[in-house]
Design a protein around this motif. Structure first.
Motif, PDB file in Angstrom:
ATOM      1  N   LEU A 184      37.122  51.369  35.049  1.00  0.00           N
ATOM      2  CA  LEU A 184      37.300  51.806  33.636  1.00  0.00           C
ATOM      3  C   LEU A 184      37.987  50.483  33.014  1.00  0.00           C
ATOM      4  O   LEU A 184      38.856  49.677  33.278  1.00  0.00           O
ATOM      5  N   TYR A 185      37.633  50.488  31.709  1.00  0.00           N
ATOM      6  CA  TYR A 185      38.325  49.513  30.904  1.00  0.00           C
ATOM      7  C   TYR A 185      39.771  49.760  30.785  1.00  0.00           C
ATOM      8  O   TYR A 185      40.469  48.927  30.407  1.00  0.00           O
ATOM      9  N   SER A 186      40.249  51.062  30.819  1.00  0.00           N
ATOM     10  CA  SER A 186      41.432  51.543  30.533  1.00  0.00           C
ATOM     11  C   SER A 186      42.260  51.188  31.693  1.00  0.00           C
ATOM     12  O   SER A 186      43.516  51.312  31.478  1.00  0.00           O
ATOM     13  N   ALA A 187      41.763  51.102  32.838  1.00  0.00           N
ATOM     14  CA  ALA A 187      42.496  50.938  34.292  1.00  0.00           C
ATOM     15  C   ALA A 187      43.256  49.634  34.133  1.00  0.00           C
ATOM     16  O   ALA A 187      42.836  48.518  33.476  1.00  0.00           O
ATOM     17  N   ARG A 188      44.295  49.484  34.871  1.00  0.00           N
ATOM     18  CA  ARG A 188      45.250  48.403  34.701  1.00  0.00           C
ATOM     19  C   ARG A 188      44.327  47.307  35.348  1.00  0.00           C
ATOM     20  O   ARG A 188      43.776  47.555  36.385  1.00  0.00           O
ATOM     21  N   SER A 189      44.770  46.001  35.037  1.00  0.00           N
ATOM     22  CA  SER A 189      44.173  44.665  35.547  1.00  0.00           C
ATOM     23  C   SER A 189      45.373  44.063  36.494  1.00  0.00           C
ATOM     24  O   SER A 189      46.382  43.955  35.924  1.00  0.00           O
ATOM     25  N   THR A 190      44.844  43.880  37.577  1.00  0.00           N
ATOM     26  CA  THR A 190      45.941  43.311  38.735  1.00  0.00           C
ATOM     27  C   THR A 190      45.877  41.706  38.694  1.00  0.00           C
ATOM     28  O   THR A 190      47.135  41.248  39.078  1.00  0.00           O
ATOM     29  N   ALA A 191      44.739  41.284  38.121  1.00  0.00           N
ATOM     30  CA  ALA A 191      44.677  39.784  38.469  1.00  0.00           C
ATOM     31  C   ALA A 191      43.610  39.500  37.341  1.00  0.00           C
ATOM     32  O   ALA A 191      42.661  40.135  37.303  1.00  0.00           O
ATOM     33  N   THR A 192      43.283  38.169  37.504  1.00  0.00           N
ATOM     34  CA  THR A 192      41.877  37.589  36.686  1.00  0.00           C
ATOM     35  C   THR A 192      41.196  37.003  37.654  1.00  0.00           C
ATOM     36  O   THR A 192      41.874  35.986  38.466  1.00  0.00           O
ATOM     37  N   VAL A 193      39.874  37.121  37.777  1.00  0.00           N
ATOM     38  CA  VAL A 193      39.095  36.506  38.863  1.00  0.00           C
ATOM     39  C   VAL A 193      38.388  35.243  38.177  1.00  0.00           C
ATOM     40  O   VAL A 193      37.873  35.535  37.074  1.00  0.00           O
ATOM     41  N   ARG A 194      38.696  34.322  38.865  1.00  0.00           N
ATOM     42  CA  ARG A 194      38.212  32.967  38.030  1.00  0.00           C
ATOM     43  C   ARG A 194      36.943  32.708  38.226  1.00  0.00           C
ATOM     44  O   ARG A 194      36.397  33.016  39.234  1.00  0.00           O
ATOM     45  N   ALA A 195      36.160  31.928  36.940  1.00  0.00           N
ATOM     46  CA  ALA A 195      34.930  31.738  37.536  1.00  0.00           C
ATOM     47  C   ALA A 195      34.618  30.941  38.648  1.00  0.00           C
ATOM     48  O   ALA A 195      35.223  30.166  39.051  1.00  0.00           O
ATOM     49  N   ASN A 196      33.463  31.354  39.033  1.00  0.00           N
ATOM     50  CA  ASN A 196      32.920  30.465  40.313  1.00  0.00           C
ATOM     51  C   ASN A 196      33.406  31.200  41.495  1.00  0.00           C
ATOM     52  O   ASN A 196      33.428  30.710  42.658  1.00  0.00           O
ATOM     53  N   THR A 197      34.451  32.051  41.615  1.00  0.00           N
ATOM     54  CA  THR A 197      34.831  32.743  42.783  1.00  0.00           C
ATOM     55  C   THR A 197      33.691  33.416  43.387  1.00  0.00           C
ATOM     56  O   THR A 197      33.258  34.289  42.767  1.00  0.00           O
ATOM     57  N   GLN A 198      33.628  33.628  44.949  1.00  0.00           N
ATOM     58  CA  GLN A 198      32.525  34.130  45.427  1.00  0.00           C
ATOM     59  C   GLN A 198      33.448  35.413  46.076  1.00  0.00           C
ATOM     60  O   GLN A 198      34.466  35.455  46.513  1.00  0.00           O
ATOM     61  N   VAL A 199      32.661  36.727  45.759  1.00  0.00           N
ATOM     62  CA  VAL A 199      33.179  37.857  46.000  1.00  0.00           C
ATOM     63  C   VAL A 199      32.396  38.587  46.826  1.00  0.00           C
ATOM     64  O   VAL A 199      31.215  38.417  46.838  1.00  0.00           O
ATOM     65  N   GLU A 200      32.913  39.632  47.621  1.00  0.00           N
ATOM     66  CA  GLU A 200      32.007  40.552  48.521  1.00  0.00           C
ATOM     67  C   GLU A 200      31.963  41.815  47.820  1.00  0.00           C
ATOM     68  O   GLU A 200      32.962  42.471  47.261  1.00  0.00           O
ATOM     69  N   VAL A 201      31.082  42.323  47.602  1.00  0.00           N
ATOM     70  CA  VAL A 201      30.549  43.584  46.946  1.00  0.00           C
ATOM     71  C   VAL A 201      30.620  44.652  47.688  1.00  0.00           C
ATOM     72  O   VAL A 201      29.838  44.703  48.826  1.00  0.00           O
ATOM     73  N   ILE A 202      31.457  45.484  47.821  1.00  0.00           N
ATOM     74  CA  ILE A 202      31.549  46.708  48.546  1.00  0.00           C
ATOM     75  C   ILE A 202      30.760  47.758  47.980  1.00  0.00           C
ATOM     76  O   ILE A 202      30.145  48.821  48.720  1.00  0.00           O
ATOM     77  N   SER A 203      30.849  48.105  46.923  1.00  0.00           N
ATOM     78  CA  SER A 203      30.326  49.211  46.272  1.00  0.00           C
ATOM     79  C   SER A 203      29.817  49.024  44.731  1.00  0.00           C
ATOM     80  O   SER A 203      30.427  48.185  44.034  1.00  0.00           O
ATOM     81  N   SER A 204      29.153  50.045  44.078  1.00  0.00           N
ATOM     82  CA  SER A 204      29.091  49.760  42.683  1.00  0.00           C
ATOM     83  C   SER A 204      29.100  51.079  41.968  1.00  0.00           C
ATOM     84  O   SER A 204      28.961  52.282  42.815  1.00  0.00           O
ATOM     85  N   GLN A 205      29.734  51.282  40.949  1.00  0.00           N
ATOM     86  CA  GLN A 205      29.580  52.485  40.219  1.00  0.00           C
ATOM     87  C   GLN A 205      29.337  52.389  38.802  1.00  0.00           C
ATOM     88  O   GLN A 205      30.028  51.678  37.928  1.00  0.00           O
ATOM     89  N   GLY A 206      28.479  53.174  38.189  1.00  0.00           N
ATOM     90  CA  GLY A 206      27.896  52.790  36.650  1.00  0.00           C
ATOM     91  C   GLY A 206      27.915  51.235  36.519  1.00  0.00           C
ATOM     92  O   GLY A 206      27.051  50.622  36.993  1.00  0.00           O
ATOM     93  N   LEU A 207      28.673  50.927  35.547  1.00  0.00           N
ATOM     94  CA  LEU A 207      28.728  49.446  35.237  1.00  0.00           C
ATOM     95  C   LEU A 207      29.726  48.516  35.888  1.00  0.00           C
ATOM     96  O   LEU A 207      29.759  47.447  35.368  1.00  0.00           O
ATOM     97  N   TRP A 208      30.062  48.876  36.861  1.00  0.00           N
ATOM     98  CA  TRP A 208      31.264  48.309  37.631  1.00  0.00           C
ATOM     99  C   TRP A 208      30.887  47.796  39.014  1.00  0.00           C
ATOM    100  O   TRP A 208      30.266  48.839  39.660  1.00  0.00           O
ATOM    101  N   LEU A 209      31.420  46.863  39.651  1.00  0.00           N
ATOM    102  CA  LEU A 209      31.099  46.483  40.984  1.00  0.00           C
ATOM    103  C   LEU A 209      32.716  46.700  41.644  1.00  0.00           C
ATOM    104  O   LEU A 209      33.595  46.070  41.105  1.00  0.00           O
ATOM    105  N   HIS A 210      32.877  47.212  42.939  1.00  0.00           N
ATOM    106  CA  HIS A 210      34.072  47.251  43.709  1.00  0.00           C
ATOM    107  C   HIS A 210      34.021  45.926  44.517  1.00  0.00           C
ATOM    108  O   HIS A 210      33.263  45.844  45.500  1.00  0.00           O
ATOM    109  N   VAL A 211      34.912  44.832  44.397  1.00  0.00           N
ATOM    110  CA  VAL A 211      34.690  43.852  44.999  1.00  0.00           C
ATOM    111  C   VAL A 211      35.674  43.496  45.752  1.00  0.00           C
ATOM    112  O   VAL A 211      36.904  43.715  45.445  1.00  0.00           O
ATOM    113  N   LYS A 212      35.567  42.541  46.999  1.00  0.00           N
ATOM    114  CA  LYS A 212      36.752  41.893  47.545  1.00  0.00           C
ATOM    115  C   LYS A 212      36.759  40.470  47.604  1.00  0.00           C
ATOM    116  O   LYS A 212      35.798  39.813  47.600  1.00  0.00           O
TER     117      LYS A 212
END
Lengths: 284, 192
Positions: free
Chosen positions: B39-67
């Motif tokens: 959600l846009y309204s959800a708290r953001s805990t960090a900024t993921v920097r450009a070029n960071t490789q992430v593991e994609v756990i799942s997706s929901q709507g317009l969002w990806l759950h990443v590690k």
């Protein structure tokens, strides 16, 4: 009543200049003369006819994407929407609001009081004032009969084939079909850009009258501006609306000085966020 | 047995678009906030920097759950269109091709096919084609009408949030705009 409606539909779609046509024995010159007596053909479409056309268009939109199966959510947007509509010049239309099950980001209005927001757009809102801003924008399209005017304009620009078709279909009772399909095309083509700007500047006022922080619509436009415009979820909305940046610029200059102090009106975050949470946890 | 299980898994995924999907990787191509919920309204805990490789756990709507990668290894949600997924060859990131690669790993096939798969099960869209093909759904319209609010319900909802009506004229268009917004000083219906 039915025949009356046929005539009104036909008259509304005709160019106002008198022309000699022979379509199924109808004297179109006579009909266009009726129109020319009115100051605007759209005004000759009575409210009952507007509602009937809108119902057909709304039904077809729901055929493209059904409502989200969440009664509390649907009830909630209807209360917010009606509260806004009560602060307009057409409070007594049968207003209906709905969140439709699509992840793309968009909102639609149909004549006669129908307003739709996609689930994708609903999930971007940060508070109720943002929802109110979008609903008030869509309400404004209905208030100003933008869709009816666009359909009429389309007819004047050479959709006479459709009108001839309507005359024929009159006999089979399917006269509304042509109107509805022309209306549906508007959601792909978009309204006139000026209609969108007008809905923006009316929407912020309706939100302010209803007691919300009037900056809700601007908040949504900022969210949209920060999205990737090439994203599929946005393509239809971006294709049919002016760029968020232009809409924000116009609102900023128009609103300056008129809304002082109103930014302290409530934004009402809590109950909107809880609706989003229950949607997130819903499992179909 | 194994094949049956795979088949069932594939079937389950087809029926549950947007729910959990097998892991894949992607690269965040622009600085983007890591949210605690999709959600846009959800708290953001960090900024993921450009070029960071992430593991994609799942997706929901317009969002990806990443590690995120170690040492942090945080998990959270990022906007789908800020991530270029592995196997995505498009020069410009597009949501469908991105998710296509997510499903491509499961279903195999060429990149064209991946995109098609995504178009139907990745996100529930509403585009020009859907609108063109739409047929009236009167039952759904009746359902919509059931949720109609009464004036009293709308007013009660407004009171709970301390929303107070005020009168205000519509803004006049600037000279550049030809349309009038119908500014008026008439008495509004709620002004008794």
């Amino acid at each position: 009543m039915r025949v009356h409606l046929h005539l009104l539909l036909l008259v509304a779609l005709l160019p106002t200049g008198a022309m000699a046509f022979d379509l199924g024995g109808l004297d179109l010159n006579k009909l266009t003369n009726i129109v020319s007596k009115g100051k605007d053909a759209v005004t000759t479409i009575g409210e009952p006819q507007e509602i009937e056309m809108g119902s057909g268009i709304a039904s077809t939109l729901l055929g493209a994407a059904p409502l989200v199966r969440d009664a509390a959510l649907q009830k909630y947007v209807n209360k917010v929407g009606l509260w806004l509509a009560l602060h307009t010049e057409r409070p007594d239309l049968p207003w209906h609001f709905g969140v439709i099950d699509a992840d793309t980001i968009n909102a639609f209005a149909a004549p006669g009081g129908y307003v739709f927001v996609t689930k994708g757009l609903f999930m971007t809102f940060r508070d109720e004032a943002e929802l109110a801003g979008v609903l008030a924008h869509e309400i404004s399209h209905v208030l100003r009969r933008h869709h009816l005017q666009a359909i009429q304009k389309g007819a004047q620009m050479g959709l006479m084939g459709d009108i001839a078709g309507m005359v024929i279909q009159q006999k089979t009772g399917k006269d509304l079909d042509a109107f509805i399909s022309t209306g549906m095309q508007l959601y792909s083509r978009g309204l006139d850009k000026e209609d969108e700007f007008e809905a923006d500047r009316m929407g912020v006022v309706i939100a302010a009258r209803s007691g919300y922080d009037p900056n809700g619509l601007k908040g949504v436009l900022l969210t949209l501006e920060n999205m990737n415009p090439t994203d599929d979820a946005l393509s239809l909305m971006f294709k049919t609306h002016p760029p968020p940046k232009d809409r924000l610029a116009r609102l900023d200059s128009l609103m300056a000085g008129h809304f002082d102090g109103l930014e302290h009106q409530p934004q009402v975050a809590k109950r909107l966020l809880s609706m989003q949470q229950s949607l997130l946890h819903a499992r179909r | 047995m194994g094949r049956l299980l795979t088949g069932l898994l594939a079937l389950a995924l087809l029926w549950m678009p947007g729910l959990s999907i097998a892991a894949d990787t992607g690269v965040v191509f622009i600085d983007t906030p890591l949210h605690t919920a999709p959600l846009y309204s959800a708290r953001s805990t960090a900024t993921v920097r450009a070029n960071t490789q992430v593991e994609v756990i799942s997706s929901q709507g317009l969002w990806l759950h990443v590690k995120l990668p170690p040492p942090g290894g945080h998990t959270g949600w990022v906007r789908r269109f800020d991530v270029r997924l592995a196997g995505d060859t498009a020069s410009r990131p597009k949501s469908s091709s991105g998710l296509g690669s997510l499903f491509g790993g499961l279903f195999g096939g060429g990149s064209q096919r991946k995109t098609e798969v995504t178009a139907t099960i990745g996100i529930r869209g509403l585009d020009t084609e859907d609108l063109k093909a739409a047929k009236p759904n009167p039952a759904e319209l009746e359902r919509m009408k059931k949720y109609t609010a009464t004036r009293a319900q709308a007013e009660a909802m407004a009171r709970r949030a301390r929303l107070k009506s005020r009168s205000m004229d519509y803004l006049q268009a600037t000279a550049a705009n030809t349309h009038s917004s119908g500014g008026t000083t008439t008495k509004w219906p709620w002004q008794n």
